[in-house]
Design an enzyme around this catalytic site. Structure first.
Site, PDB file in Angstrom:
ATOM      1  N   LYS A 184       0.856  -1.203   0.000  1.00 50.93           N
ATOM      2  CA  LYS A 184       0.000   0.000   0.000  1.00 50.93           C
ATOM      3  C   LYS A 184       0.882   1.241   0.000  1.00 50.93           C
ATOM      4  O   LYS A 184       0.686   2.156  -0.803  1.00 50.93           O
ATOM      5  CB  LYS A 184      -0.880   0.008   1.259  1.00 50.93           C
ATOM      6  CG  LYS A 184      -1.517   1.349   1.578  1.00 50.93           C
ATOM      7  CD  LYS A 184      -2.391   1.340   2.803  1.00 50.93           C
ATOM      8  CE  LYS A 184      -1.669   1.631   4.085  1.00 50.93           C
ATOM      9  NZ  LYS A 184      -1.321   3.011   4.390  1.00 50.93           N
ATOM     10  N   ASN A 185       1.892   1.264   0.880  1.00 50.51           N
ATOM     11  CA  ASN A 185       2.670   2.497   1.057  1.00 50.51           C
ATOM     12  C   ASN A 185       3.672   2.747  -0.058  1.00 50.51           C
ATOM     13  O   ASN A 185       4.228   3.832  -0.164  1.00 50.51           O
ATOM     14  CB  ASN A 185       3.348   2.507   2.437  1.00 50.51           C
ATOM     15  CG  ASN A 185       2.320   2.668   3.544  1.00 50.51           C
ATOM     16  OD1 ASN A 185       1.156   2.994   3.275  1.00 50.51           O
ATOM     17  ND2 ASN A 185       2.724   2.430   4.764  1.00 50.51           N
ATOM     18  N   CYS A 230      -4.483  12.769  12.284  1.00 50.22           N
ATOM     19  CA  CYS A 230      -5.227  11.512  12.207  1.00 50.22           C
ATOM     20  C   CYS A 230      -5.157  10.886  13.598  1.00 50.22           C
ATOM     21  O   CYS A 230      -4.549  11.432  14.513  1.00 50.22           O
ATOM     22  CB  CYS A 230      -4.630  10.596  11.134  1.00 50.22           C
ATOM     23  SG  CYS A 230      -3.128   9.803  11.660  1.00 50.22           S
ATOM     24  N   ARG A 239       0.707  14.529  12.724  1.00 51.46           N
ATOM     25  CA  ARG A 239       1.131  14.254  11.350  1.00 51.46           C
ATOM     26  C   ARG A 239       1.383  15.552  10.547  1.00 51.46           C
ATOM     27  O   ARG A 239       0.777  15.784   9.516  1.00 51.46           O
ATOM     28  CB  ARG A 239       0.106  13.384  10.629  1.00 51.46           C
ATOM     29  CG  ARG A 239      -0.320  12.132  11.356  1.00 51.46           C
ATOM     30  CD  ARG A 239       0.735  11.071  11.464  1.00 51.46           C
ATOM     31  NE  ARG A 239       1.119  10.492  10.196  1.00 51.46           N
ATOM     32  CZ  ARG A 239       0.481   9.500   9.579  1.00 51.46           C
ATOM     33  NH1 ARG A 239      -0.617   9.036  10.108  1.00 51.46           N
ATOM     34  NH2 ARG A 239       0.914   9.023   8.431  1.00 51.46           N
ATOM     35  N   PRO A 240       2.228  16.449  11.036  1.00 55.00           N
ATOM     36  CA  PRO A 240       2.499  17.687  10.286  1.00 55.00           C
ATOM     37  C   PRO A 240       3.170  17.391   8.940  1.00 55.00           C
ATOM     38  O   PRO A 240       3.629  16.269   8.702  1.00 55.00           O
ATOM     39  CB  PRO A 240       3.464  18.440  11.199  1.00 55.00           C
ATOM     40  CG  PRO A 240       4.077  17.419  12.059  1.00 55.00           C
ATOM     41  CD  PRO A 240       3.060  16.337  12.242  1.00 55.00           C
ATOM     42  N   LEU A 242       8.053  19.232   6.995  1.00 49.70           N
ATOM     43  CA  LEU A 242       9.291  18.765   6.334  1.00 49.70           C
ATOM     44  C   LEU A 242       9.102  18.659   4.817  1.00 49.70           C
ATOM     45  O   LEU A 242      10.022  18.904   4.045  1.00 49.70           O
ATOM     46  CB  LEU A 242       9.727  17.424   6.918  1.00 49.70           C
ATOM     47  CG  LEU A 242      10.008  17.428   8.427  1.00 49.70           C
ATOM     48  CD1 LEU A 242      10.429  16.043   8.897  1.00 49.70           C
ATOM     49  CD2 LEU A 242      11.071  18.456   8.801  1.00 49.70           C
ATOM     50  N   ASP A 297       4.688   0.391  11.941  1.00 47.54           N
ATOM     51  CA  ASP A 297       3.440  -0.174  11.404  1.00 47.54           C
ATOM     52  C   ASP A 297       3.239  -1.625  11.823  1.00 47.54           C
ATOM     53  O   ASP A 297       2.192  -2.204  11.519  1.00 47.54           O
ATOM     54  CB  ASP A 297       3.417  -0.086   9.874  1.00 47.54           C
ATOM     55  CG  ASP A 297       3.322   1.361   9.412  1.00 47.54           C
ATOM     56  OD1 ASP A 297       3.506   1.606   8.214  1.00 47.54           O
ATOM     57  OD2 ASP A 297       3.088   2.237  10.262  1.00 47.54           O
ATOM     58  N   ARG A 346      -8.596  -0.242   4.487  1.00 48.36           N
ATOM     59  CA  ARG A 346      -7.638   0.722   3.920  1.00 48.36           C
ATOM     60  C   ARG A 346      -6.325   0.049   3.554  1.00 48.36           C
ATOM     61  O   ARG A 346      -5.638   0.460   2.642  1.00 48.36           O
ATOM     62  CB  ARG A 346      -7.345   1.829   4.945  1.00 48.36           C
ATOM     63  CG  ARG A 346      -8.533   2.685   5.290  1.00 48.36           C
ATOM     64  CD  ARG A 346      -8.118   3.903   6.069  1.00 48.36           C
ATOM     65  NE  ARG A 346      -7.054   4.630   5.359  1.00 48.36           N
ATOM     66  CZ  ARG A 346      -6.561   5.786   5.792  1.00 48.36           C
ATOM     67  NH1 ARG A 346      -6.990   6.323   6.912  1.00 48.36           N
ATOM     68  NH2 ARG A 346      -5.620   6.420   5.113  1.00 48.36           N
TER      69      ARG A 346
HETATM   70  C1  EPZ Z   1       4.520   6.809   6.224  1.00 48.91           C
HETATM   71  O1  EPZ Z   1       3.810   7.893   6.812  1.00 48.91           O
HETATM   72  C2  EPZ Z   1       3.533   5.661   6.139  1.00 48.91           C
HETATM   73  N1  EPZ Z   1       2.397   6.037   5.288  1.00 48.91           N
HETATM   74  C3  EPZ Z   1       3.034   5.298   7.537  1.00 48.91           C
HETATM   75  O2  EPZ Z   1       2.188   4.160   7.411  1.00 48.91           O
HETATM   76  C4  EPZ Z   1       4.240   4.918   8.392  1.00 48.91           C
HETATM   77  O3  EPZ Z   1       3.806   4.652   9.701  1.00 48.91           O
HETATM   78  C5  EPZ Z   1       5.247   6.077   8.407  1.00 48.91           C
HETATM   79  O4  EPZ Z   1       5.621   6.416   7.057  1.00 48.91           O
HETATM   80  C6  EPZ Z   1       6.517   5.730   9.175  1.00 48.91           C
HETATM   81  O5  EPZ Z   1       7.116   4.611   8.623  1.00 48.91           O
HETATM   82  C7  EPZ Z   1       2.552   6.001   3.945  1.00 48.91           C
HETATM   83  O6  EPZ Z   1       3.604   5.686   3.438  1.00 48.91           O
HETATM   84  C8  EPZ Z   1       1.350   6.377   3.135  1.00 48.91           C
HETATM   85  P1  EPZ Z   1       6.794  10.044   8.334  1.00 48.91           P
HETATM   86  P2  EPZ Z   1       4.474   9.375   6.836  1.00 48.91           P
HETATM   87  O7  EPZ Z   1       6.770  11.307   7.548  1.00 48.91           O
HETATM   88  O8  EPZ Z   1       5.259   9.583   5.607  1.00 48.91           O
HETATM   89  C9  EPZ Z   1       6.908  13.381  11.691  1.00 48.91           C
HETATM   90  C10 EPZ Z   1       0.260   2.888   7.714  1.00 48.91           C
HETATM   91  O9  EPZ Z   1      -0.195   2.348   8.737  1.00 48.91           O
HETATM   92  N2  EPZ Z   1       6.821  14.332  10.572  1.00 48.91           N
HETATM   93  O10 EPZ Z   1       7.940   9.105   8.149  1.00 48.91           O
HETATM   94  O11 EPZ Z   1       3.396  10.329   7.172  1.00 48.91           O
HETATM   95  C11 EPZ Z   1       5.641  12.543  11.854  1.00 48.91           C
HETATM   96  O12 EPZ Z   1       4.692  13.239  12.655  1.00 48.91           O
HETATM   97  C12 EPZ Z   1       0.808   4.303   7.788  1.00 48.91           C
HETATM   98  O13 EPZ Z   1       0.348   2.330   6.597  1.00 48.91           O
HETATM   99  C13 EPZ Z   1       6.972  15.690  10.838  1.00 48.91           C
HETATM  100  O14 EPZ Z   1       7.186  16.108  11.979  1.00 48.91           O
HETATM  101  O15 EPZ Z   1       5.449   9.236   8.077  1.00 48.91           O
HETATM  102  C14 EPZ Z   1       6.153  11.303  12.529  1.00 48.91           C
HETATM  103  O16 EPZ Z   1       6.275  11.553  13.912  1.00 48.91           O
HETATM  104  C15 EPZ Z   1       0.612   4.916   9.155  1.00 48.91           C
HETATM  105  N3  EPZ Z   1       6.891  16.579   9.798  1.00 48.91           N
HETATM  106  C16 EPZ Z   1       7.555  11.134  11.924  1.00 48.91           C
HETATM  107  O17 EPZ Z   1       7.900  12.406  11.368  1.00 48.91           O
HETATM  108  C17 EPZ Z   1       6.669  16.157   8.510  1.00 48.91           C
HETATM  109  O18 EPZ Z   1       6.624  17.013   7.598  1.00 48.91           O
HETATM  110  C18 EPZ Z   1       7.631  10.104  10.814  1.00 48.91           C
HETATM  111  O19 EPZ Z   1       6.620  10.415   9.883  1.00 48.91           O
HETATM  112  C19 EPZ Z   1       6.501  14.775   8.267  1.00 48.91           C
HETATM  113  C20 EPZ Z   1       6.590  13.879   9.303  1.00 48.91           C
END
Ligand code: EPZ
Length: 422
Positions: free
Chosen positions: A22-23, A118, A123-124, A127, A308, A400
């Protein structure tokens, strides 16, 4: 809303086919916006999130057709007639933010709704925005939307991520393929889904080096062509189903499973006393009846233990011999499955980002509620091992990220059915 009823039914035996990730698919699909030629994805999973991304791309003017029951996606965006990603769609799925980089890189402007938070955290997307600004984008936040412009096109830059972010790395990687000059992504995410995206972009003509390491270098090109690309195996679905024979005994072969996708996770299964063996068709997981050993888990970016799979691992630890400490270091609120597992007799104490689980001999079936995608499937795993009937409500969360859960588990002997809420 539907529910799933699981009744503890002893050891499992058989094979489960693992679908495409999915991801990976959710970042590969927006890549079609980078090119005027068709992009075809094979081995695509059939999930509601994929349907949401399809709707989003179509709302921008891209054409998306599903062949072979949705396993093949043929996409083309030769002319985008709308550059606004609407809140109504974006709020349903955070990954919608991944259209921002490609749309901006290709046409020099994009308006994308902020995704909002969510269940598992704020989830900001700061970055994502900082990365695009480092490539010359002019961004303005107005009425809950990001208004992005790059009048003369994006230019290569150095993006130094303060923390590892999968999505921000994906957005920046896609945008950089069409930026003028060289872009360097430092402290980039190393997830297999990033490697898969880079391989697809390279097939489209992008010049990328270093994917899978902390530093990715992209040499911008004038245009990208079309490609056909197979979506990588879903390592989270894989890990989830590996836990099924671990939690209720038996032997299950996961078709398409790859050990390199689940290294850290397999180390924990091995320490817990669960056997994992590579076969010609994938991975075979076996565990005699009886309790596994408790192990500690800390979630980290790849190649560490995946966040995950934390909820699913907690379900296993609820039945383990001993006490396990699970530390969730990626998201701020990802223990919502704990109160539901406690309803099934689990012994869990949550303090901030740490959950301490003392295994019990047997969980008891109970009515429980799914709160997010991975929490929902951890309750199903617990139900496989529990005495009696577990009713998991709000299973739309499950749809999902997991296709055909009932038939995949029924196929290895689980007593499980899906019912429409009475
Ligand atoms: C991806 O989310 C995945 N989703 C998530 O899977 C997964 O849990 C996550 O990566 C971590 O591996 C998809 O790929 C669609 P991050 P993403 O940016 O990209 C913070 C599932 O169950 N952050 O790596 O949103 C954030 O809050 C989902 O399939 C910022 O602060 O995750 C988190 O604490 C859930 N600012 C950390 O970084 C930003 O601009 C990691 O988030 C972006 C993120």
């Amino acid at each position: 809303m539907d529910s799933i009823i699981v009744t503890g039914n002893g050891p499992l035996k058989g094979q489960i086919a693992i679908a495409g990730a999915k991801n990976a698919c959710l970042t590969l699909m927006p890549a079609t916006l980078l090119s005027e030629e068709p992009l075809t994805l094979t081995n695509a999973p059939r999930l509601s999130d994929i349907k949401t991304m399809t709707t989003l791309l179509q709302s921008l003017g891209a054409e998306v057709s599903q062949l072979q029951g949705g396993q093949v996606l043929v996409m083309s965006s030769h002319a985008l007639d709308n550059h606004v990603a609407d809140y109504d769609i974006v709020r349903k799925m955070r990954a919608s933010i991944l259209v921002l980089g490609p749309m901006l890189a290709r046409d020099g402007h994009a308006v994308v709704s902020l995704p909002g938070g969510c269940a598992i955290g704020a989830r900001p997307v700061d970055l994502h925005l900082k990365a695009l600004e480092a490539m010359g984008a002019e961004l303005e936040l107005k009425d809950g939307y990001v208004h992005a412009r790059a009048p003369g096109g994006l230019r290569g830059g150095v993006v130094d991520f303060p923390i590892v972010s999968v999505g921000a790395t994906e957005n920046a990687l896609m945008a950089a393929t069409l930026a003028k000059g060289t872009t360097v992504l430092k402290n980039a995410a190393r997830e297999p889904e990033i490697v898969d995206l880079a391989q697809c972009l390279r097939r489209m003509g992008a010049q990328i080096e270093g994917e899978g390491t902390h530093t990715i270098t992209i040499q911008g090109v004038d245009r990208l062509g079309g490609a056909t690309h197979p979506v990588v195996t879903d390592r989270i679905e894989l890990g989830t189903y590996m836990l099924a024979p671990a939690i209720c005994g038996g032997e299950v072969e996961l078709l398409g499973g790859r050990i390199d996708l689940v290294g850290a996770f397999c180390e924990k299964l091995d320490a817990a006393g669960v056997s994992v063996e590579e076969t010609a068709k994938g991975l075979k997981v076996s565990h005699k009846n009886g309790r596994v050993k408790a192990v500690d888990v800390v979630t980290e970016p790849f190649p560490g233990f995946p966040t995950d799979l934390q909820a699913q691992m907690m379900a296993l630890m609820c039945t383990a011999e001993g006490t396990s400490v699970l530390e969730e270091k990626i998201f701020e609120n990802r223990f919502m499955h704990a109160p539901e597992l406690i309803r099934m007799g689990a012994n869990i104490e949550v303090h901030g980002g740490t959950a301490t689980v003392t295994g019990v001999d047997r969980l008891k079936g109970a009515p429980v509620m799914a709160t997010d995608l991975r929490a929902s499937v951890s309750l199903i795993l617990a139900g496989l091992a529990a005495e009696g009937e577990t009713i998991v409500s709000r299973v739309y969360h499950l749809d999902r990220g997991y296709e055909h859960v009932v038939s995949k588990l029924e196929g290895v002997g689980a007593k499980i059915e899906r019912v429409s809420d009475r």
